[in-house]
Write an enzyme that holds these catalytic residues in place. Structure first.
Site, PDB file in Angstrom:
ATOM      1  N   GLU A  12      48.148  40.681  39.929  1.00  0.00           N
ATOM      2  CA  GLU A  12      47.997  42.011  39.345  1.00  0.00           C
ATOM      3  C   GLU A  12      47.929  43.059  40.450  1.00  0.00           C
ATOM      4  O   GLU A  12      46.902  43.671  40.711  1.00  0.00           O
ATOM      5  CB  GLU A  12      46.759  42.016  38.431  1.00  0.00           C
ATOM      6  CG  GLU A  12      46.925  41.041  37.271  1.00  0.00           C
ATOM      7  CD  GLU A  12      45.666  40.825  36.456  1.00  0.00           C
ATOM      8  OE1 GLU A  12      44.678  41.559  36.672  1.00  0.00           O
ATOM      9  OE2 GLU A  12      45.653  39.912  35.605  1.00  0.00           O
ATOM     10  N   HIS A  67      42.569  39.050  39.991  1.00  0.00           N
ATOM     11  CA  HIS A  67      43.721  38.186  39.758  1.00  0.00           C
ATOM     12  C   HIS A  67      44.848  38.556  40.716  1.00  0.00           C
ATOM     13  O   HIS A  67      45.251  39.722  40.812  1.00  0.00           O
ATOM     14  CB  HIS A  67      44.178  38.286  38.309  1.00  0.00           C
ATOM     15  CG  HIS A  67      43.164  37.771  37.347  1.00  0.00           C
ATOM     16  ND1 HIS A  67      42.933  38.337  36.113  1.00  0.00           N
ATOM     17  CD2 HIS A  67      42.297  36.729  37.446  1.00  0.00           C
ATOM     18  CE1 HIS A  67      41.976  37.664  35.491  1.00  0.00           C
ATOM     19  NE2 HIS A  67      41.577  36.692  36.287  1.00  0.00           N
ATOM     20  N   GLU A  89      42.477  47.574  31.815  1.00  0.00           N
ATOM     21  CA  GLU A  89      43.775  46.921  31.926  1.00  0.00           C
ATOM     22  C   GLU A  89      44.811  48.033  32.073  1.00  0.00           C
ATOM     23  O   GLU A  89      45.031  48.829  31.162  1.00  0.00           O
ATOM     24  CB  GLU A  89      44.068  46.072  30.690  1.00  0.00           C
ATOM     25  CG  GLU A  89      43.128  44.891  30.494  1.00  0.00           C
ATOM     26  CD  GLU A  89      43.484  43.698  31.373  1.00  0.00           C
ATOM     27  OE1 GLU A  89      44.477  43.778  32.118  1.00  0.00           O
ATOM     28  OE2 GLU A  89      42.753  42.688  31.313  1.00  0.00           O
ATOM     29  N   HIS A 113      42.417  45.577  36.162  1.00  0.00           N
ATOM     30  CA  HIS A 113      43.350  44.479  35.929  1.00  0.00           C
ATOM     31  C   HIS A 113      44.649  45.082  35.408  1.00  0.00           C
ATOM     32  O   HIS A 113      44.756  46.282  35.196  1.00  0.00           O
ATOM     33  CB  HIS A 113      42.788  43.504  34.890  1.00  0.00           C
ATOM     34  CG  HIS A 113      41.588  42.735  35.355  1.00  0.00           C
ATOM     35  ND1 HIS A 113      41.634  41.400  35.673  1.00  0.00           N
ATOM     36  CD2 HIS A 113      40.296  43.113  35.553  1.00  0.00           C
ATOM     37  CE1 HIS A 113      40.432  40.989  36.049  1.00  0.00           C
ATOM     38  NE2 HIS A 113      39.604  42.023  35.987  1.00  0.00           N
TER      39      HIS A 113
END
Length: 541
Positions: free
Chosen positions: A186, A183, A381, A308
């Site tokens: 990010e 993404h 994450e 991420h």
């Protein structure tokens, strides 16, 4: 007649303006708001996850970055909504800048720290410098083109850095892959794998543990999978998430982490080309995900870690359904280990959990890696937990890397363990066959290297096929009993030289001793799934 024509022209212009006004609101340049959406159930969360990519998921609310159009759609579904910011940058206290000028935003979060986020060109230069400085162990490999390069719009490759002691050779060693920046927005997800590469390469000559990792495996790092989207996030729209495919209808981009083939098209993705969750026209429609697919098909990776942000989570399959994966116990143990190592560095809590406990999502990296390629695949994450979400200030780049360093090294070490448990059984110190007279003693010892399954519950057994029939070793009472059965159930640990038999005066004939484990842990001996070793002793008069 002229009046009718004039009215027709006005109506046409009006319809045109209305159409493009709506479309403008749906594009990356349309107005967006940060909203808190109140929920009452997991079903509510899933409804929202089918429409937006949540920035934060809690038991009673979801934080999301939405366009005015999507905001109205959420309201139409009956959700209670609180607007908490007109734009995500307003969540950073005492800072004012526009998402339309990401360079200003980058400067606004710049601190006295000498570390900064890398653009594609900066990253490419640094990777090439690592290869030049350490050509024996580092090699930059072009594994594919970005979408804009396939169209002649830009010149951006998907770059991988291979780290190995024989970097120019393809060896039959355990392989692990780290991926950043599915993404675009990010940015921290680029930095953690990049600094992992620097750490391994620059410490190879002085750190014995690092040298062991590099000598005994192949470590592949793709720090920036989405270079087009990343550059767009820098130059135009800091909030941009997807790649930069022209969808042909005025919209741009595919969510790369919904474009993998396994369970593609399911919940948590969208067929709306304008949506940030747009999964693409077909699975692997994008050259970026094709590059990962082709890399995995040409190398037998044992493990993949995809980075991420944000949320401070360590996720594992499944994403597409709530049922536990076949190796759920192992996934949970490893994720918990990594979370503990992170917390030990900084005190930051990263929550280990099955991905679908957040919400269901089809076509993700971890489900494809595990479900289709049989690779243990995780998603981390990274920081922060809550606001400002993906707008992590640059003074947190190195703390984020440092807290994740022991977790990455643990995963590398684990990936280089034996693929399966390795039982070993010896008679009189030999692998056999052994010959002994009745008056001579026979000593049998077992040992076990649990390999990648350390601390995983399993059935463990020791058997003997004798002239008098089958016997099993009852490990709880240290005695032999007639029959064939599992001798112990519980977690596997490294066991060395565990004596299971010591006797003389045996009846003449052939004795075969077996030692093994069954990962099914079903209370029986499933010969198709067990791992065992055996030794034969011939007793003579």
């Amino acid at each position: 007649m002229h009046r009718k024509r004039y009215i027709f022209i006005l109506l046409t212009i009006g319809i045109f303006v209305i159409f493009w006004t709506v479309r403008f609101a749906m594009t990356d340049t349309g107005t967006r708001k940060i909203v808190k959406i109140y929920v009452q159930s997991q079903e509510n969360i899933q409804v929202l996850a089918n429409m937006v990519e949540p920035l934060e998921v809690r038991k009673d609310y979801v934080i999301a970055d939405v366009t005015d159009r999507v905001l109205q759609e959420i309201r139409d579904k009956g959700f209670s909504i609180e607007i908490i910011a007109d734009s995500i940058e307003n969540l950073l206290p005492s800072r004012s800048y526009s998402l339309s000028s990401a360079r200003q935003l980058q400067q606004a979060v710049q601190t006295a720290s000498s570390y900064h986020y890398h653009s594609y060109s900066e990253l490419k230069t640094e990777l090439q410098q690592l290869e030049t400085a350490y050509p024996e162990i580092a090699k930059v490999i072009d594994i594919g083109d970005s979408w804009e390069k396939t169209q002649g719009i830009a010149d951006r490759d998907i770059l991988a850095l291979k780290i190995s002691d024989n970097v120019n050779l393809e060896e039959s060693e355990p392989k692990i892959l780290f991926i950043g920046a599915h993404h675009a927005r990010e940015w921290i997800s680029v930095e953690v794998p990049f600094y992992l590469a620097k750490y391994l390469i620059e410490n190879y000559a002085t750190d014995s543990a690092v040298k062991s990792y590099v000598d005994n495996g192949e470590i592949w790092i793709v720090p920036m999978l989405n270079p087009d989207g990343h550059q767009y996030s820098i130059d135009v729209n800091r909030a941009w998430r997807k790649n930069r495919r022209d969808n042909g209808d005025g919209s741009y981009g595919v969510d790369l982490n919904r474009n993998y083939s396994y369970m593609w098209g399911g919940l948590g993705s969208s067929s709306d080309t304008w949506a940030y969750l747009y999964r693409g026209a077909s699975f692997f429609s994008e050259p970026e995900t094709q590059a990962i697919r082709d890399l995995a098909l040409s190398h037998e990776f044992r493990t993949i870690m995809s980075y991420h942000n944000s949320g401070q989570l360590i996720l594992y399959p499944w994403s597409y359904k709530t049922n536990p994966a076949p190796h759920n116990q192992l996934f949970s143990l490893l994720a918990t280990d990594m979370a503990g190592l992170i917390e030990g560095v900084s005190g930051r809590v990263y929550t280990p959990q099955q991905s679908s406990l957040l919400y269901l999502a089809g076509g993700t990296t971890e489900d494809w890696g595990y479900g289709e390629m049989n690779i243990f695949t995780f998603t981390t994450e990274l920081r922060p937990l809550g606001a400002p979400y993906y707008l992590l200030p640059e003074d947190e780049i190195m703390p984020t890397w440092e807290e994740n360093k022991p977790a990455t090294l643990h995963l590398i070490s684990w990936s280089q363990s034996p693929a399966n448990p390795i039982p070993d059984i010896k008679a009189n110190g030999s692998d056999g066959p052994v010959t002994a007279t009745r008056s001579e003693g026979v000593i049998v010892k077992c040992s076990l290297n649990p390999g990648m399954y350390d601390r995983i519950n399993a059935d463990w057994w020791v058997l003997a096929k004798t002239p008098m029939g089958w016997y099993y070793r009852d490990l709880s009472t240290s005695s032999w009993k007639p029959g064939q059965t599992v001798t112990k159930q519980g977690p596997l640990y490294a066991v060395s030289d565990y004596q299971v038999f010591n006797r003389s005066g045996l009846q003449t004939g052939s004795y075969t001793f077996y030692c093994g484990v069954d990962l099914n842990m079903n209370g029986g001996i499933s010969y198709g799934t067990l791992h065992y070793d055996s030794v034969t002793v011939q007793v003579t008069p």
